[in-house]
Design a protein around this motif. Structure first.
Motif, short mmCIF file in Angstrom:
data_model
loop_
_atom_site.label_atom_id
_atom_site.label_comp_id
_atom_site.label_asym_id
_atom_site.label_seq_id
_atom_site.Cartn_x
_atom_site.Cartn_y
_atom_site.Cartn_z
N SER A 41 0.84 -1.20 0.00
CA SER A 41 0.00 0.00 0.00
C SER A 41 0.88 1.25 0.00
CB SER A 41 -0.93 -0.01 1.21
OG SER A 41 -1.66 -1.21 1.31
N GLY A 42 1.94 1.21 -0.80
CA GLY A 42 2.89 2.32 -0.83
C GLY A 42 2.30 3.58 -1.41
N GLY A 43 1.47 3.45 -2.43
CA GLY A 43 0.81 4.62 -2.98
C GLY A 43 -0.08 5.30 -1.97
N ALA A 44 -0.82 4.52 -1.20
CA ALA A 44 -1.69 5.06 -0.16
C ALA A 44 -0.89 5.81 0.89
CB ALA A 44 -2.50 3.93 0.49
N ALA A 45 0.21 5.22 1.35
CA ALA A 45 1.02 5.85 2.40
C ALA A 45 1.64 7.15 1.92
CB ALA A 45 2.10 4.88 2.86
N ALA A 46 2.17 7.16 0.70
CA ALA A 46 2.79 8.37 0.16
C ALA A 46 1.75 9.46 -0.07
CB ALA A 46 3.53 8.04 -1.13
N ALA A 47 0.55 9.08 -0.52
CA ALA A 47 -0.51 10.06 -0.72
C ALA A 47 -0.93 10.69 0.60
CB ALA A 47 -1.70 9.40 -1.41
N LEU A 48 -1.04 9.89 1.64
CA LEU A 48 -1.40 10.41 2.95
C LEU A 48 -0.32 11.34 3.49
CD1 LEU A 48 -2.75 7.09 4.47
CD2 LEU A 48 -4.10 9.18 4.18
N ALA A 49 0.93 10.90 3.40
CA ALA A 49 2.03 11.67 3.97
C ALA A 49 2.16 13.05 3.35
CB ALA A 49 3.34 10.90 3.81
N THR A 50 1.82 13.16 2.07
CA THR A 50 1.97 14.42 1.35
C THR A 50 0.71 15.27 1.32
OG1 THR A 50 1.53 13.21 -0.70
CG2 THR A 50 3.84 13.59 -0.12
N GLY A 51 -0.36 14.83 1.96
CA GLY A 51 -1.58 15.61 2.02
C GLY A 51 -2.45 15.51 0.79
N MET A 52 -2.27 14.47 -0.01
CA MET A 52 -3.12 14.31 -1.19
C MET A 52 -4.51 13.81 -0.83
SD MET A 52 -0.67 12.97 -4.25
CE MET A 52 0.84 12.31 -3.56
N VAL A 53 -4.61 13.03 0.23
CA VAL A 53 -5.89 12.58 0.78
C VAL A 53 -5.73 12.43 2.29
CG1 VAL A 53 -6.84 11.38 -1.24
CG2 VAL A 53 -5.24 10.18 0.27
N PRO A 54 -6.84 12.55 3.04
CA PRO A 54 -6.75 12.34 4.49
C PRO A 54 -6.97 10.89 4.91
CG PRO A 54 -8.89 13.25 3.93
CD PRO A 54 -8.12 13.15 2.64
N LEU A 55 -7.57 10.08 4.02
CA LEU A 55 -7.84 8.68 4.31
C LEU A 55 -7.56 7.84 3.08
CD1 LEU A 55 -11.33 8.82 6.12
CD2 LEU A 55 -9.10 8.49 7.22
N ALA A 56 -7.12 6.61 3.29
CA ALA A 56 -6.92 5.67 2.18
C ALA A 56 -7.11 4.26 2.70
CB ALA A 56 -5.53 5.83 1.58
N ASP A 57 -7.69 3.41 1.86
CA ASP A 57 -7.78 2.01 2.25
C ASP A 57 -6.55 1.26 1.75
OD1 ASP A 57 -8.31 0.85 -0.46
OD2 ASP A 57 -10.20 1.94 -0.28
N GLY A 58 -6.27 0.15 2.38
CA GLY A 58 -5.15 -0.69 1.98
C GLY A 58 -5.46 -2.13 2.30
N SER A 59 -4.50 -2.99 2.02
CA SER A 59 -4.65 -4.41 2.34
C SER A 59 -3.31 -4.92 2.86
CB SER A 59 -5.10 -5.21 1.12
OG SER A 59 -4.20 -5.03 0.03
N ASP A 60 -3.35 -6.04 3.56
CA ASP A 60 -2.16 -6.52 4.26
C ASP A 60 -2.20 -8.04 4.34
OD1 ASP A 60 -0.49 -7.40 6.54
OD2 ASP A 60 -0.29 -5.28 7.02
N MET A 61 -1.25 -8.67 3.62
CA MET A 61 -1.02 -10.10 3.81
C MET A 61 0.24 -10.30 4.64
SD MET A 61 -0.39 -13.25 1.09
CE MET A 61 -1.81 -12.85 0.08
N GLY A 62 1.31 -9.65 4.23
CA GLY A 62 2.58 -9.81 4.94
C GLY A 62 3.15 -8.52 5.48
N GLY A 63 2.30 -7.49 5.61
CA GLY A 63 2.77 -6.21 6.14
C GLY A 63 2.38 -5.01 5.30
N SER A 64 1.50 -5.20 4.33
CA SER A 64 1.26 -4.17 3.32
C SER A 64 0.49 -2.95 3.81
CB SER A 64 0.52 -4.78 2.13
OG SER A 64 1.35 -5.69 1.45
N LEU A 65 -0.12 -3.01 4.98
CA LEU A 65 -0.65 -1.82 5.62
C LEU A 65 0.37 -1.20 6.57
CD1 LEU A 65 -4.22 -3.16 6.35
CD2 LEU A 65 -3.82 -0.92 5.32
N ARG A 66 1.18 -2.05 7.19
CA ARG A 66 2.09 -1.59 8.25
C ARG A 66 3.42 -1.10 7.71
NH1 ARG A 66 2.27 -7.09 10.83
NH2 ARG A 66 1.42 -7.67 8.79
N ASN A 67 4.02 -1.84 6.78
CA ASN A 67 5.33 -1.45 6.27
C ASN A 67 5.33 -0.07 5.60
OD1 ASN A 67 6.74 -1.66 3.29
ND2 ASN A 67 8.20 -2.00 4.95
N PRO A 68 4.42 0.23 4.67
CA PRO A 68 4.45 1.57 4.07
C PRO A 68 4.09 2.67 5.07
CG PRO A 68 2.56 0.32 3.29
CD PRO A 68 3.42 -0.64 4.04
#
Length: 456
Positions: free
Chosen positions: A152-179
């Protein structure tokens, strides 16, 4: 109001509901921000500005319909969106436009959220580095030469830069937590079933979950309250509604601290940042104890079930990328005996950790074993001098936790000397999502790292 794009979803919702600002103004601020910074980080890969503006105008014309009325949100490019291109990061689906929204999208829309677009992901979410042959590489906003993590790297980068305030993601092996860790935002891997998984091919598969990402824990909790809830099409959906714990803080809670999750190699800069977390909890009144863990059963369980799933889900596709194809091949090698071995290992581990959480309220540990690595490298090949066997091995601190059937949050813990973000992982017993978010919120408020924005 010049910084609307950095207000939280909770704040934006209040401003819109009280008519202090319009949904159109909020959306325009975020569209302007996307135009300003997205070319440098490549986080939002499909933008639906006109559709979003029509929805914002419609939102301003009616009374608020839900807790996210008029709040912009982006969806991971693995998440089906009706009428909006959804590629799964794969050239095989470069022109794919779903006819139906995913359950998470439907619930966000019902709460009043406005879809602005899709965020980048590796092919089928394969790996914790966001790059694919459709849209290319997502870069870390804190250092454009570094990885934003994944999937979910796109989601994390978009949040960090203020492009959106919320984003959904998914996680099998860390994909919500690592980014989240790599980009200084917050992400929650919920207990499987908290956000129902509706699948026609692997309805009982519990390693992969969907969950919320945001810039702070209050927004994680708000989004989780919207996207969670029972759905009979998921055989293990949790019936109880999610609600935040009424208590605040961590005074009196029993916190277990593991600097390496049972002997994993950890980069020195990452270890130095995460080692500051126990003292924070002690200052807040928690009882902190360093513990020795044995999570090695998670290795065979995760790799076996992941491989099996890849062969099931993608084994009939031709032209897969190298990482996806490698996982499919590993899945074709899985035997019934392998599955039996994995099930025994996971069952042993589950019971062992059930006993562990009788003694502790939460476990804290590193999210990732390394800080953000060079973006041009496909994966981490060595940690602290330890050579790694393949592209999965550097993610063990995340994927071992995936096997526990437990909620786990990533919250900002600080920065390396070179300014790269590092997150701490807060893990609870299964179904204790509210406890995890309570602890995460206390840590976030005590440290203030979440208020730091990248220098773009």
């Amino acid at each position: 109001m010049s910084e609307l794009h950095y207000l939280s979803a909770t704040e934006l919702s209040h401003l819109i509901r009280t008519r202090q600002v319009s949904a159109v103004e909020v959306l325009q601020a975020h569209l302007d921000r996307i135009e300003q910074v997205n070319p440098r980080v490549n986080a939002v890969v499909t933008l639906v500005a006109e559709q979003a503006m029509d929805a914002a105008k419609a939102a301003d014309a009616v009374e608020p319909v839900g807790p996210l009325h008029g709040v912009p949100v982006a969806h991971k490019d693995l998440t089906d969106t009706a009428g909006i291109r959804t590629t799964y990061g794969s050239p095989l689906f470069a022109g794919h436009v779903p006819e139906r929204d995913d359950l998470v999208v439907r619930r966000l829309k019902a709460a009043g959220a406005i879809t602005v677009g899709k965020t980048n992901t590796p092919e089928f979410g394969t790996g914790s580095h966001t790059v694919n042959d459709v849209f290319g590489l997502t870069r870390n906003p804190y250092d454009l030469t570094r990885s934003a993590g994944g999937s979910s790297g796109g989601a994390a980068a978009a949040l960090a830069t203020g492009m959106v305030p919320l984003a959904d993601g998914s996680d099998m092996g860390g994909s919500l937590r690592n980014p989240a860790s790599f980009c200084n935002v917050a992400g929650l891997r919920p207990t499987p079933g908290r956000v129902p998984a509706v699948s026609e091919i692997a309805a009982w598969y519990t390693l992969s979950v969907q969950g919320p990402m945001a810039r702070n824990v209050d927004d994680l909790s708000l989004m989780l309250s919207v996207i969670s809830g029972f759905d009979p099409r998921s055989p293990y959906a949790i019936k109880e509604a999610y609600a935040p714990e009424p208590e605040e803080g961590v005074a009196g809670l029993r916190v277990a601290w593991s600097p390496d999750l049972g002997g994993l190699p950890v980069d020195a800069a990452t270890a130095a940042v995460t080692a500051t977390a126990p003292a924070v909890f002690e200052r807040l009144g928690a009882r902190v104890e360093e513990v020795e863990l044995d999570l090695e059963d998670a290795e065979v369980a995760f790799r076996t079930y992941r491989a099996w799933f890849y062969a099931l889900a993608y084994g009939e596709l031709d032209g897969l990328g190298a990482n996806t194809a490698w996982n499919v091949e590993r899945g074709r090698e899985v035997t019934g005996a392998d599955l039996a071995r994995a099930e025994r290992a996971r069952s042993r581990l589950y019971q062992r950790m059930a006993d562990f959480f009788d003694s502790y309220d939460v476990l804290i540990a590193p999210v990732s074993q390394v800080p953000p690595f060079p973006a041009e490298e496909p994966y981490v090949r060595a940690i602290d001098g330890v050579e790694l066997p393949d592209y999965l091995a550097w993610m063990r601190s995340a994927y071992w936790v995936s096997v526990l059937h437990a909620p786990a949050a990533s919250v900002p813990a600080g920065f390396t000397p070179s300014g790269l973000p590092v997150g701490v992982q807060i893990i609870g017993r299964p179904f204790a999502d509210a406890r995890v978010l309570r602890v995460a919120r206390a840590f976030e408020q005590a440290t203030g790292h979440a208020s730091h924005h990248p220098p773009l």
